[in-house]
Design an enzyme around this catalytic site. Structure first.
Site, PDB file in Angstrom:
ATOM      1  N   SER A  48      -6.167  -0.867 -12.276  1.00 15.20           N
ATOM      2  CA  SER A  48      -7.436  -0.466 -12.035  1.00 15.20           C
ATOM      3  C   SER A  48      -8.484  -1.364 -12.253  1.00 15.20           C
ATOM      4  O   SER A  48      -8.649  -2.124 -11.546  1.00 15.20           O
ATOM      5  CB  SER A  48      -7.481   0.886 -13.020  1.00 15.20           C
ATOM      6  OG  SER A  48      -8.431   1.765 -12.466  1.00 15.20           O
ATOM      7  N   ASP A  68     -10.098 -13.839  -5.307  1.00 13.70           N
ATOM      8  CA  ASP A  68     -10.695 -13.828  -4.168  1.00 13.70           C
ATOM      9  C   ASP A  68     -11.870 -14.960  -4.141  1.00 13.70           C
ATOM     10  O   ASP A  68     -11.972 -15.606  -3.165  1.00 13.70           O
ATOM     11  CB  ASP A  68     -11.170 -12.694  -3.553  1.00 13.70           C
ATOM     12  CG  ASP A  68     -10.077 -11.749  -3.057  1.00 13.70           C
ATOM     13  OD1 ASP A  68      -8.932 -12.199  -3.202  1.00 13.70           O
ATOM     14  OD2 ASP A  68     -10.446 -10.769  -2.405  1.00 13.70           O
ATOM     15  N   LYS A  73      -3.647   0.153  -8.352  1.00 15.28           N
ATOM     16  CA  LYS A  73      -4.440   1.191  -8.457  1.00 15.28           C
ATOM     17  C   LYS A  73      -5.667   0.870  -7.915  1.00 15.28           C
ATOM     18  O   LYS A  73      -6.688   0.388  -8.781  1.00 15.28           O
ATOM     19  CB  LYS A  73      -4.364   1.938  -9.703  1.00 15.28           C
ATOM     20  CG  LYS A  73      -5.209   2.972  -9.935  1.00 15.28           C
ATOM     21  CD  LYS A  73      -5.089   3.812 -11.254  1.00 15.28           C
ATOM     22  CE  LYS A  73      -5.716   5.254 -11.294  1.00 15.28           C
ATOM     23  NZ  LYS A  73      -7.183   4.944 -11.276  1.00 15.28           N
TER      24      LYS A  73
END
Length: 399
Positions: free
Chosen positions: A309, A320, A334
């Protein structure tokens, strides 16, 4: 429609809608804190609508069910669960009052215990780091003390972390506590009784790593309203002690508040996209702001299957954007945001309200993040992921 059936259904819908109207969201997992308001017109229409099939079922049960009927509250709770199950979303669910109250206690970040963090070294040794102003610190436990036994029970590398954690907690009452057998580095083993007290749990734990004093270690346990400030304070303190790079540990972090998760990622990302969020209103992009607490520090990020999460939001953003190398196991997967709405009887409703994507538009729900360096947990209990992070950061810093 049978009056009794209509009353049950109206109670169900009224309970849900009133709860939605007055509910404020707070964190467990990965949650937003917005409040959803519903107008009186919607409430009236929902409560007063016709549902003939439900009425038929209620009447048939009244006339034909041979066994004792459950209470009206039990039937109401069952109707709510059936309604939510039809949505097909495991993260939208109903919690009864006693469990909801327990959940609130957990979210408040307090428990009965001694106030100490237990860490496992690369060699598998368990060492203690007491919280500030904690019973453990006041009793004489020092940072780095090796834990040998708890109430006479010898601890070793095979002991599960959650089992050990429970041994160090207990009800706060006169005379309650736990006896620890500890040993300072190069010192004699000693027994110390530590009384239980109400512990306010920090969301961030930190220290300079003994393996390399140029490296700071920051463990983010959960994302609460205090986490961004605690992280900034930890980074500032580590800089003051000479840290030139950071190991950030998100293993076992199940998430927390959405905005605070974004702020934590922002501490490492100077500018550009952090996360994209999509809900019924459309898509929103959150970007970094210049001047974060750790934008100039190299980072190795530890993750595992328990990283979920909000913790995945942070890990995905740093991966990224090229700000951190992920070391460990694939994360939980999640990528949705829940809101928690307290209902009028003390129960609560968790509702999936939006989903999020990494800067490269990875949808993580059910997939998780793939580490840059995948490692399996060591069978002997040694912290091999931390050792790998130390090695890589030390190599990057050079001699």
């Amino acid at each position: 429609m049978n009056k009794r059936g209509g009353a049950v259904l109206r109670a169900v819908l009224a309970g849900l809608l009133v709860g939605l109207a007055i509910g404020g969201a707070f964190a467990a997992g990965f949650l937003a804190r917005e409040i959803s308001g519903l107008g009186g017109r919607v409430l009236a229409e929902g409560a007063g609508g016709e549902f003939p099939l439900l009425g038929e079922v209620e009447t048939l049960i009244e006339r034909n069910f041979v066994r004792p009927r459950p209470s009206q509250q039990t039937l109401e709770y069952g109707a709510i669960r059936g309604l939510l199950a039809a949505l097909g979303d495991p993260f939208t669910f109903f919690i009864e009052p006693p469990v909801a109250a327990s959940e609130s206690d957990v979210l408040a970040g307090t428990y009965g215990g001694i106030g100490v963090q237990v860490a496992r070294t690369e060699a598998g040794v368990l060492v203690l780091y007491p919280f500030d102003d904690s019973p453990a610190l006041q009793a004489g436990i020092q940072a780095g003390d090796v834990l040998l036994a708890v109430n006479g029970v010898v601890v070793d590398v095979t002991m599960q972390a959650d089992a050990l954690d429970q041994m160090l907690r207990g009800e706060v009452r006169e005379g309650s506590g736990v006896t620890l057998r500890v040993q300072a580095q190069g010192g004699e083993a000693r027994d110390i009784f530590v009384p239980f007290a109400v512990i306010n749990v920090p969301s961030v734990a930190w220290r300079v790593l003994a393996e390399d004093s140029r490296l700071g270690y920051v463990q983010i346990l959960r994302f609460t309203s205090r986490t961004p400030d605690e992280l900034a304070a930890a980074v500032d303190a580590l800089r003051g002690q000479g840290a030139q790079a950071l190991v950030v540990d998100l293993r076992g972090n199940a998430g927390g508040l959405l905005q605070e998760s974004i702020q934590v990622a922002d501490a490492f990302i100077d500018e550009g996209v952090i996360v994209m969020q999509r809900n019924t209103a459309g898509e929103r992009t959150f970007t970094g702001t210049p001047g974060g607490a750790a934008v100039d520090l190299s980072v190795a990020l530890l993750v595992n299957h328990g990283t979920a999460s909000g913790a995945e939001l942070v890990a995905g953003a740093l991966q990224d954007r090229g700000r951190a190398m992920l070391i460990g196991q694939r994360t939980y997967g999640k990528g949705t945001v829940q809101q928690i709405f307290p209902l009028s009887d003390g129960s609560s409703l968790h509702v999936t309200s939006s989903e999020w994507f990494t800067p490269e538009r990875q949808a993580l729900d059910g997939a998780g993040l793939q580490p840059d360096v995948e490692m399996q947990p060591d069978a002997q209990g040694r912290d091999v992921e931390l050792a790998e992070a130390v090695r890589r950061l030390a190599d990057a810093l050079g001699e």
